[in-house]
Design a protein around this motif. Structure first.
Motif, PDB file in Angstrom:
ATOM      1  N   VAL A 293      -4.582   5.415  -1.284  1.00  0.00           N
ATOM      2  CA  VAL A 293      -5.123   4.084  -1.543  1.00  0.00           C
ATOM      3  C   VAL A 293      -4.940   3.208  -0.315  1.00  0.00           C
ATOM      4  O   VAL A 293      -3.882   3.216   0.305  1.00  0.00           O
ATOM      5  CB  VAL A 293      -4.426   3.437  -2.763  1.00  0.00           C
ATOM      6  N   ARG A 294      -5.990   2.462   0.015  1.00  0.00           N
ATOM      7  CA  ARG A 294      -5.924   1.450   1.068  1.00  0.00           C
ATOM      8  C   ARG A 294      -6.308   0.110   0.454  1.00  0.00           C
ATOM      9  O   ARG A 294      -7.216   0.042  -0.372  1.00  0.00           O
ATOM     10  CB  ARG A 294      -6.874   1.789   2.220  1.00  0.00           C
ATOM     11  N   LEU A 295      -5.621  -0.926   0.858  1.00  0.00           N
ATOM     12  CA  LEU A 295      -5.892  -2.278   0.376  1.00  0.00           C
ATOM     13  C   LEU A 295      -6.405  -3.090   1.553  1.00  0.00           C
ATOM     14  O   LEU A 295      -5.672  -3.353   2.506  1.00  0.00           O
ATOM     15  CB  LEU A 295      -4.613  -2.900  -0.185  1.00  0.00           C
TER      16      LEU A 295
ATOM     17  N   SER B 146     -14.277   2.649  -4.227  1.00  0.00           N
ATOM     18  CA  SER B 146     -13.809   1.341  -3.782  1.00  0.00           C
ATOM     19  C   SER B 146     -14.303   0.279  -4.748  1.00  0.00           C
ATOM     20  O   SER B 146     -15.352   0.429  -5.368  1.00  0.00           O
ATOM     21  CB  SER B 146     -14.287   1.039  -2.365  1.00  0.00           C
TER      22      SER B 146
ATOM     23  N   GLU C 230       0.835  -1.204   0.000  1.00  0.00           N
ATOM     24  CA  GLU C 230       0.000   0.000   0.000  1.00  0.00           C
ATOM     25  C   GLU C 230       0.872   1.257   0.000  1.00  0.00           C
ATOM     26  O   GLU C 230       0.598   2.222  -0.723  1.00  0.00           O
ATOM     27  CB  GLU C 230      -0.854  -0.070   1.266  1.00  0.00           C
TER      28      GLU C 230
ATOM     29  N   ARG D  29     -10.523  -5.636  -1.484  1.00  0.00           N
ATOM     30  CA  ARG D  29     -11.035  -4.357  -1.996  1.00  0.00           C
ATOM     31  C   ARG D  29      -9.924  -3.328  -2.037  1.00  0.00           C
ATOM     32  O   ARG D  29      -9.074  -3.266  -1.156  1.00  0.00           O
ATOM     33  CB  ARG D  29     -12.181  -3.833  -1.136  1.00  0.00           C
ATOM     34  N   VAL D  30      -9.962  -2.529  -3.085  1.00  0.00           N
ATOM     35  CA  VAL D  30      -9.077  -1.381  -3.210  1.00  0.00           C
ATOM     36  C   VAL D  30      -9.940  -0.161  -2.921  1.00  0.00           C
ATOM     37  O   VAL D  30     -10.986   0.030  -3.539  1.00  0.00           O
ATOM     38  CB  VAL D  30      -8.477  -1.292  -4.638  1.00  0.00           C
TER      39      VAL D  30
ATOM     40  N   ASN E 273      -4.786  -7.468   3.092  1.00  0.00           N
ATOM     41  CA  ASN E 273      -4.633  -6.288   3.934  1.00  0.00           C
ATOM     42  C   ASN E 273      -3.249  -5.672   3.745  1.00  0.00           C
ATOM     43  O   ASN E 273      -2.247  -6.227   4.191  1.00  0.00           O
ATOM     44  CB  ASN E 273      -4.864  -6.652   5.406  1.00  0.00           C
TER      45      ASN E 273
ATOM     46  N   THR F  59      -1.522  -5.263   0.884  1.00  0.00           N
ATOM     47  CA  THR F  59      -0.722  -5.674  -0.267  1.00  0.00           C
ATOM     48  C   THR F  59      -1.604  -6.007  -1.468  1.00  0.00           C
ATOM     49  O   THR F  59      -2.745  -6.421  -1.331  1.00  0.00           O
ATOM     50  CB  THR F  59       0.150  -6.916   0.025  1.00  0.00           C
ATOM     51  N   LEU F  60      -1.015  -5.822  -2.647  1.00  0.00           N
ATOM     52  CA  LEU F  60      -1.643  -6.182  -3.915  1.00  0.00           C
ATOM     53  C   LEU F  60      -0.685  -7.139  -4.614  1.00  0.00           C
ATOM     54  O   LEU F  60       0.483  -6.810  -4.826  1.00  0.00           O
ATOM     55  CB  LEU F  60      -1.860  -4.929  -4.784  1.00  0.00           C
TER      56      LEU F  60
ATOM     57  N   VAL G 253      -5.975  -8.978  -3.585  1.00  0.00           N
ATOM     58  CA  VAL G 253      -5.795  -7.885  -2.637  1.00  0.00           C
ATOM     59  C   VAL G 253      -5.920  -8.455  -1.233  1.00  0.00           C
ATOM     60  O   VAL G 253      -6.895  -9.130  -0.913  1.00  0.00           O
ATOM     61  CB  VAL G 253      -6.856  -6.781  -2.847  1.00  0.00           C
TER      62      VAL G 253
END
Length: 182
Positions: free
Chosen positions: A97-99, A118, A76, A103-104, A174, A176-177, A172
């Motif tokens: 941006v929050r992961l 989102s 993130e 969900r992004v 918490n 990280t993507l 996705v």
């Protein structure tokens, strides 16, 4: 002779009816033009991020070209750092941006207001797709998130095809993507 009273609510009643009429007209106009407005804004943002002309300079084509084949995990913090670098390209004051578990979530501050977009993301038939996109905040009254994300999705997937790249999977978690490409 009896006195007749006129049934009128005076100036205030006339003003209230006029105001309601104008609100109905404005609401109908917004309802009818919302998809076109959303698509137009989507094309504008897409032109900034992923231009349709190969000669234009934009951040996303370079980012796609830099993706290695295989699995890459991005934090993130790295995404937000990248967005801070390209913020001058975007018509926004800030993006965060929050992961969070599939969900992004992007908080976008533009023109003095903050809205939140989102969406879940997935790969279907070799294309990146948005799952249940949502828009909250003042922009939700003006824009259709489905129209907006459709334009951005189309342009992003076209850039992957143009570069001969394919996304195999995306996840996705918490903070990280994870993207798998080939």
């Amino acid at each position: 002779m009896p006195v007749r009273y006129r049934e009128s609510s005076g100036c205030f009643g006339q003003l209230a009816r006029l105001s309601m009429g104008l609100l109905v007209i404005a609401g109908l106009t917004l309802l009818l033009t919302r998809p076109q407005l959303s698509a137009a804004i989507g094309h504008r943002i897409a032109d900034l991020l992923v231009p349709s002309r190969e000669t234009a300079v934009a951040p996303v084509p370079g980012l796609i070209a830099a993706l290695p084949n295989g699995t890459i995990t991005v934090s993130e913090a790295a995404i937000n750092g990248y967005l801070n670098e390209i913020e001058a390209t975007l018509p926004v004051e800030s993006v965060n941006v929050r992961l969070i578990s599939d969900r992004v979530i992007a908080s976008i501050h533009a023109y003095g207001v903050t809205s939140v977009v989102s969406s879940g993301i997935a790969v279907q038939d070799g294309k990146l797709v948005m799952i249940n996109p949502q828009l909250e905040g003042p922009l939700a009254a003006l824009l259709s998130v489905r129209e907006l994300t459709a334009v951005l999705n189309e342009r992003l997937n076209a850039e992957f095809v143009r570069q001969g790249r394919q996304i195999v999977a995306v996840h996705v978690d918490n903070g990280t993507l994870t993207i798998v490409t080939r």
